[in-house]
Design a protein around this motif. Structure first.
Motif, PDB file in Angstrom:
ATOM      1  N   LYS A 465      -3.897  -8.027  -1.843  1.00 36.81           N
ATOM      2  CA  LYS A 465      -5.074  -8.895  -1.828  1.00 36.81           C
ATOM      3  C   LYS A 465      -6.221  -8.168  -1.146  1.00 36.81           C
ATOM      4  O   LYS A 465      -6.030  -7.185  -0.421  1.00 36.81           O
ATOM      5  N   GLY A 466      -7.423  -8.691  -1.354  1.00 28.28           N
ATOM      6  CA  GLY A 466      -8.623  -8.083  -0.786  1.00 28.28           C
ATOM      7  C   GLY A 466      -8.630  -8.054   0.724  1.00 28.28           C
ATOM      8  O   GLY A 466      -9.204  -7.155   1.337  1.00 28.28           O
ATOM      9  N   ASP A 467      -7.970  -9.037   1.356  1.00 31.16           N
ATOM     10  CA  ASP A 467      -7.977  -9.089   2.827  1.00 31.16           C
ATOM     11  C   ASP A 467      -6.801  -8.353   3.454  1.00 31.16           C
ATOM     12  O   ASP A 467      -6.604  -8.390   4.672  1.00 31.16           O
ATOM     13  N   ASP A 468      -5.990  -7.678   2.641  1.00 31.39           N
ATOM     14  CA  ASP A 468      -4.908  -6.855   3.191  1.00 31.39           C
ATOM     15  C   ASP A 468      -5.488  -5.648   3.922  1.00 31.39           C
ATOM     16  O   ASP A 468      -6.502  -5.077   3.497  1.00 31.39           O
ATOM     17  N   SER A 469      -4.846  -5.231   4.973  1.00 34.73           N
ATOM     18  CA  SER A 469      -5.341  -4.100   5.772  1.00 34.73           C
ATOM     19  C   SER A 469      -5.215  -2.789   5.008  1.00 34.73           C
ATOM     20  O   SER A 469      -4.424  -2.673   4.062  1.00 34.73           O
ATOM     21  N   ASP A 470      -5.991  -1.812   5.417  1.00 36.11           N
ATOM     22  CA  ASP A 470      -5.899  -0.480   4.819  1.00 36.11           C
ATOM     23  C   ASP A 470      -4.493   0.087   4.962  1.00 36.11           C
ATOM     24  O   ASP A 470      -3.982   0.765   4.070  1.00 36.11           O
ATOM     25  N   GLU A 471      -3.876  -0.227   6.116  1.00 33.73           N
ATOM     26  CA  GLU A 471      -2.524   0.282   6.366  1.00 33.73           C
ATOM     27  C   GLU A 471      -1.536  -0.274   5.337  1.00 33.73           C
ATOM     28  O   GLU A 471      -0.706   0.451   4.793  1.00 33.73           O
ATOM     29  N   LYS A 472      -1.660  -1.588   5.053  1.00 34.02           N
ATOM     30  CA  LYS A 472      -0.757  -2.194   4.071  1.00 34.02           C
ATOM     31  C   LYS A 472      -1.010  -1.610   2.681  1.00 34.02           C
ATOM     32  O   LYS A 472      -0.080  -1.342   1.919  1.00 34.02           O
ATOM     33  N   ARG A 473      -2.292  -1.423   2.350  1.00 38.13           N
ATOM     34  CA  ARG A 473      -2.628  -0.827   1.047  1.00 38.13           C
ATOM     35  C   ARG A 473      -1.979   0.541   0.895  1.00 38.13           C
ATOM     36  O   ARG A 473      -1.360   0.836  -0.121  1.00 38.13           O
ATOM     37  N   GLU A 474      -2.150   1.365   1.909  1.00 37.30           N
ATOM     38  CA  GLU A 474      -1.636   2.728   1.842  1.00 37.30           C
ATOM     39  C   GLU A 474      -0.112   2.750   1.754  1.00 37.30           C
ATOM     40  O   GLU A 474       0.459   3.560   1.016  1.00 37.30           O
ATOM     41  N   LYS A 475       0.545   1.856   2.483  1.00 31.67           N
ATOM     42  CA  LYS A 475       2.012   1.784   2.428  1.00 31.67           C
ATOM     43  C   LYS A 475       2.478   1.346   1.047  1.00 31.67           C
ATOM     44  O   LYS A 475       3.456   1.867   0.501  1.00 31.67           O
ATOM     45  N   THR A 476       1.772   0.378   0.468  1.00 31.10           N
ATOM     46  CA  THR A 476       2.135  -0.135  -0.858  1.00 31.10           C
ATOM     47  C   THR A 476       1.924   0.943  -1.923  1.00 31.10           C
ATOM     48  O   THR A 476       2.762   1.122  -2.816  1.00 31.10           O
ATOM     49  N   ILE A 477       0.814   1.651  -1.830  1.00 28.10           N
ATOM     50  CA  ILE A 477       0.541   2.746  -2.770  1.00 28.10           C
ATOM     51  C   ILE A 477       1.621   3.820  -2.661  1.00 28.10           C
ATOM     52  O   ILE A 477       2.100   4.354  -3.665  1.00 28.10           O
ATOM     53  N   LYS A 478       2.014   4.124  -1.409  1.00 28.94           N
ATOM     54  CA  LYS A 478       3.065   5.128  -1.182  1.00 28.94           C
ATOM     55  C   LYS A 478       4.383   4.692  -1.839  1.00 28.94           C
ATOM     56  O   LYS A 478       5.092   5.491  -2.438  1.00 28.94           O
ATOM     57  N   LYS A 479       4.690   3.394  -1.740  1.00 23.75           N
ATOM     58  CA  LYS A 479       5.898   2.865  -2.386  1.00 23.75           C
ATOM     59  C   LYS A 479       5.838   3.063  -3.896  1.00 23.75           C
ATOM     60  O   LYS A 479       6.839   3.400  -4.526  1.00 23.75           O
TER      61      LYS A 479
END
Length: 946
Positions: A465-479
């Motif tokens: 979601k748009g309000d997810d942190s950069d850290e969560k985004r990066e972890k999800t992309i890494k997955k």
């Protein structure tokens, strides 16, 4: 049929001037004028049996014909496919996919070096066979220099018999391929693939990174620009290497200190890695607010260095060269403060999307200096991006309701739709061994629920979601990159500022509201990647109001030309450059066709959007020719909003002080804008252009110009006809033309510019600019869209109104708008037919039936017969082939007609009573040439053809 084939053979092998059916002539099939995949798809769609015998098959090749194979399977059309394992090039994944089709017999030849390539299609008692160099691979069917010969034969012909006997001799001696045998072959394939990949990796490591052809040109532009200017804007499609380009330019000009600004941490880190590869000797750091040590090249987040307490730590002239990535955000205060503070020797802005909705003038910020521009179309053409295979598939109906913008969230996430999405995803697949998918939806709630529903079915995914942190985004992309999950489901957060090259499938589950956003989302998967040969795009298209934006976005043609949009839907594969392909399901085409037809694109809002953008880009008021040259909304669309561009300017720029036009000037301008624009031949505008130079008209000189500059021969009749239009000696009784003054005047044998016209052109600079602009646009339009060669001044398969049909056939007719089904020109012994093919027979008077692309049934007007009082009527003369018949065809009422050429012969004419009880004449007509396939698919395919 035998005679048709014999004549076609004569044309093919004896004399190319012999007239015969184009459909059955022998042809050289390559990827020059048309991609081979386009022809292959057509043949598969029309066949009753097919055989494919090729040395190599890849998943990319199979993917491009999946839609046709699915339809053939549904229809129960049998097929045989033979391939080989020579050099272990054929991909096991492709074989597994083909094995899914129950209608296909699949075999592999392993005992010898099998290198034959042939495609065979049976329709009735005719076999069409394409034999040559093309394997069933992406490159072979789209871009490779290939030679194939297409031959048509009766099934009793020697060539087809010998070839098929040779095929069956091999094919029948082999066992059907099974999944066990494919797995056995896969082990050998994988061993060889690993060896090839190790070799390739070694070569890449040893290879020096060099700019590509487009980067070389951009670097030269930047070199020249830096001599005279301090700022430059680089417009470059996502994935085309703009970061590498900036690094190469820094290398070339060798500034002492460089600053690189980005708004995402991932962008910054990857940009730093790029610079380190190119500028190995330079000291490069990422800046944060607790350090300020000196370095050659500083990378900084705008969120950090954009703070005044941070950027003021540096002297204003500290950096010689500043690069701002994603510079379309630079209207924001943080960017403005930083840009206004630093005084570099050169400032480079980079963006893929300068067309922003916030009205910030990015072009003015860079002093209208566009260093270089590379859009999606050019990037695909130059193979800078990964090819894509686009499938426009129909979203489901739920309780009789088609998915639309208004559909409730509950219906968007029902199990039926989830299964539909996953079924299509599995069927169309992806490139490589693992699925790395990105799904765009309309709403955050939809993303969350879909994620849960996918997980329930064993699909590994995450919602972002748009309000997810950069850290969560990066972890999800890494997955996603590591293969831990198969999908990221999101709304709009990945439109820009993210780089995930491994993405090999993009699913669009949302209505198209903006062509810019659409391309941003599609572009997420277009970066090249080591195991990715292509990207699969699945666009689930419902009953969306703006689904007409899809062909605009993908084709990157922003003209809003309805004819272009329709043709793109029918065969976008042949329009899009490179190895990419496009296909829409029939039901989807119909939805978009209907929206194209019913929408009015000539609105103030639509025109103003492009006007504002162009004004910023040019740094001045745009003219009609600017819209055309820069691929914006077409001037013909603008001139349907108001009669002249002068009127448009006065509405869009009410405060602009424009010179007034008197009544006659306005009259001349309206006449040229409404009757001569857009020009579908060059003649009238060329006559006017030469008359403005010489003050009079010399028909012989115009003829010579047409021959020398436009390759048009024997144009005297057309030139004289064009002169008559400007003299207003044609259409004199046409009500819409009566109010206009002639542009030319005739004095005996001399033809000159009208005195008042020339006087206004000489004295009123604004009027002169408007006239010159009309001439420039019209000559460019006809040159691009209606380019003629030879003798005719009308083009087959192009769009014309009824009035234009008479005009460009050089027929003097005064009532072009009130013509019904056909018009007889007794003196010229010509009949012009206007044929409407409409699916809804209750709305039409006659049942026009097409048997194929040449032969069709056509009816006369009501209360007509072959003879009256023992004499042939005009309808009777038509049946006797007394007249030359010129045919125009359209799909539905409200559309323009397409010229389909001369009728070769009237095969039959008979008196009959139509279904409404009226006496009419029924004709069976044979066209001289087959209707172009794309046009036939659009106009006829879904009608009552047999």
């Amino acid at each position: 049929m035998e005679n048709i084939l014999i004549n076609s053979i004569k044309t093919s092998l004896i004399d190319r001037e012999i007239e015969s059916s184009d459909r059955y002539q022998h042809k050289l099939i390559s990827n020059r004028e048309e991609k081979i995949i386009s022809l292959l798809r057509r043949e598969l769609e029309e066949c009753e049996e097919f055989i494919i015998s090729v040395a190599f098959i890849t998943m990319s090749g199979v993917t491009m014909i999946l839609e046709q194979l699915r339809e053939l399977d549904k229809r129960g059309v049998k097929g045989k496919i033979l391939t080989g394992d020579y050099l272990n090039f054929t991909q096991p994944k492709a074989l597994k996919k083909l094995l899914e089709f129950k209608n296909i017999e699949l075999k592999i030849l392993s005992t010898e070096k099998f290198h034959a390539k042939g495609y065979f299609f049976k329709k009735g008692n005719i076999w069409s066979m394409m034999i040559g160099s093309s394997n069933l691979t992406q490159t072979a069917l789209t871009t490779n220099f290939e030679w194939n010969l297409m031959i048509n034969s009766l099934e009793s012909g020697r060539i087809i018999k010998d070839t098929l006997e040779n095929f069956y001799e091999v094919f029948n001696g082999l066992e059907n391929l099974t999944i066990e045998k494919i797995i056995e072959y896969e082990n050998v394939y994988e061993f060889n693939r690993e060896y090839r990949e190790r070799r390739k990796e070694k070569e890449l490591k040893e290879e020096k990174i060099k700019p590509n052809m487009m980067q070389i040109q951009a670097l030269e532009n930047l070199r020249v620009l830096r001599k005279y200017e301090k700022r430059g804007l680089l417009i470059s499609a996502t994935g085309t290497g703009k970061t590498y380009l900036s690094a190469f330019d820094v290398q070339n000009c060798n500034p002492k200190r460089v600053l690189f600004i980005a708004h995402r941490k991932t962008i910054l880190e990857k940009a730093k890695e790029t610079f380190e590869k190119i500028l190995k000797e330079r000291e490069i750091i990422i800046y944060n607010n607790d350090e300020n040590r000196e370095a050659d090249i500083v990378f900084a987040m705008i969120q950090t260095l954009g703070k005044e307490e941070n950027f003021r730590k540096f002297p204003r002239d500290y950096f010689d060269y500043i690069v701002i990535d994603e510079v379309h955000h630079s209207g924001a205060k943080t960017y403005q403060n930083l840009i206004n503070y630093f005084i570099p020797k050169f400032l480079l802005g980079m963006t893929a999307t300068p067309e922003r909705g916030d009205n910030f003038d990015i072009y003015k910020l860079f002093d209208n200096n566009i260093a270089y521009e590379i859009r999606l179309y050019d990037a695909l053409k130059e193979s800078l991006l990964c090819p894509f295979h686009y499938f426009g598939v129909s979203d489901i109906e739920i309780n009789g309701e088609i998915i639309s913008e208004k559909t409730h969230i509950n219906k968007l996430v029902v199990s039926e739709r989830v299964e539909h999405i996953l079924e299509k995803s599995r069927f169309y697949g992806y490139s490589g061994d693992k699925l790395h998918g990105l799904i765009f939806v309309s709403r955050v709630e939809e993303a969350i629920i879909l994620s849960e529903k996918f997980k329930e079915r064993g699909v590994r995914c995450e919602a972002l979601k748009g309000d997810d942190s950069d850290e969560k985004r990066e972890k999800t992309i890494k997955k996603l990159e590591d293969g831990e999950i198969e999908y990221i489901i999101t709304v709009d957060i990945f439109n820009e500022g993210v780089d995930i090259p491994c993405i090999n499938q993009v699913i669009l589950l949302r209505p198209t509201q903006s062509s810019i956003v659409y391309i941003q989302q599609l572009g997420r998967g277009l970066r090249k990647y080591k195991d990715k040969e292509y990207l699969v795009i699945l666009d689930f298209i419902g009953n969306y109001e703006k689904n007409f934006l899809i062909p605009i976005a993908i084709s990157q043609n922003n003209s809003f030309d309805k004819d272009y949009m329709k043709r793109f839907l029918v065969n976008g594969t042949n329009i899009i450059p490179g190895e990419s392909s496009i296909i829409f399901e029939e039901i989807v085409k119909e939805r978009i066709f209907d929206n194209i037809n019913k929408n009015n694109f000539s609105t103030k809002k639509n025109i103003e959007k492009d006007f504002i953008f162009l004004e910023k880009q040019l740094g001045r008021i745009p003219m009609l020719s600017d819209f055309f040259e820069r691929n914006m909304i077409d001037p013909s669309v603008i001139l349907k909003y108001k009669k002249t561009y002068d009127e448009v300017l006065r509405i869009l720029k009410p405060k602009l002080e424009l010179e007034p036009l008197n009544q006659k000037e306005n009259n001349y301008l309206t006449f040229l804008s409404s009757f001569f624009t857009p020009a579908k031949r060059v003649h009238e505008m060329l006559i006017l252009k030469e008359a403005l130079i010489n003050k009079d008209v010399n028909i012989e000189i115009i003829e010579k110009i047409l021959e020398n500059e436009y390759s048009l021969k024997n144009q005297k009749e057309s030139v004289e006809n064009g002169v008559k239009h400007l003299l207003k000696e044609i259409f004199v009784s046409l009500s819409t033309a009566k109010e206009f003054y002639p542009i030319l005047e005739r004095y005996g044998d001399k033809i000159v510019l009208a005195k008042d016209f020339f006087e206004s052109y000489s004295k009123n600079r604004y009027f002169k600019d408007l006239i010159d602009d009309l001439i420039k646009y019209n000559l460019a339009y006809s040159g691009k869209n209606y380019k003629q060669v030879g003798e005719k001044s009308i083009l087959k398969y192009k769009e014309y109104s009824k009035q234009e049909a008479f005009w460009y056939l050089n027929l003097d007719f005064n009532n072009g708008y009130q013509v019904s089904g056909y018009t007889v020109f007794e003196e010229a012994r010509k009949v012009i037919l206007f044929i409407t093919v409409d699916n809804d027979l209750d709305m039409t008077q006659y049942d026009n039936v097409f048997y194929d692309r040449r032969k069709f049934v056509w009816f006369s007007k009501n209360k007509r017969c072959l003879k009256r009082d023992g004499k042939l009527t005009a309808e009777g003369k038509i049946a006797e082939n007394y007249y030359t018949l010129e045919a125009f065809l359209k799909r539905k009422t409200g559309e323009n007609f397409y010229y389909i050429g001369e009728i070769e012969t009237v095969l039959e004419g008979k008196d009959t009573i139509n279904y409404k009880g009226n006496s009419v004449v029924e004709y069976l007509l044979l066209l001289k040439d087959e209707i172009e396939n794309d046009l036939y698919q659009y106009v006829v395919k879904n009608s009552s053809s047999k």
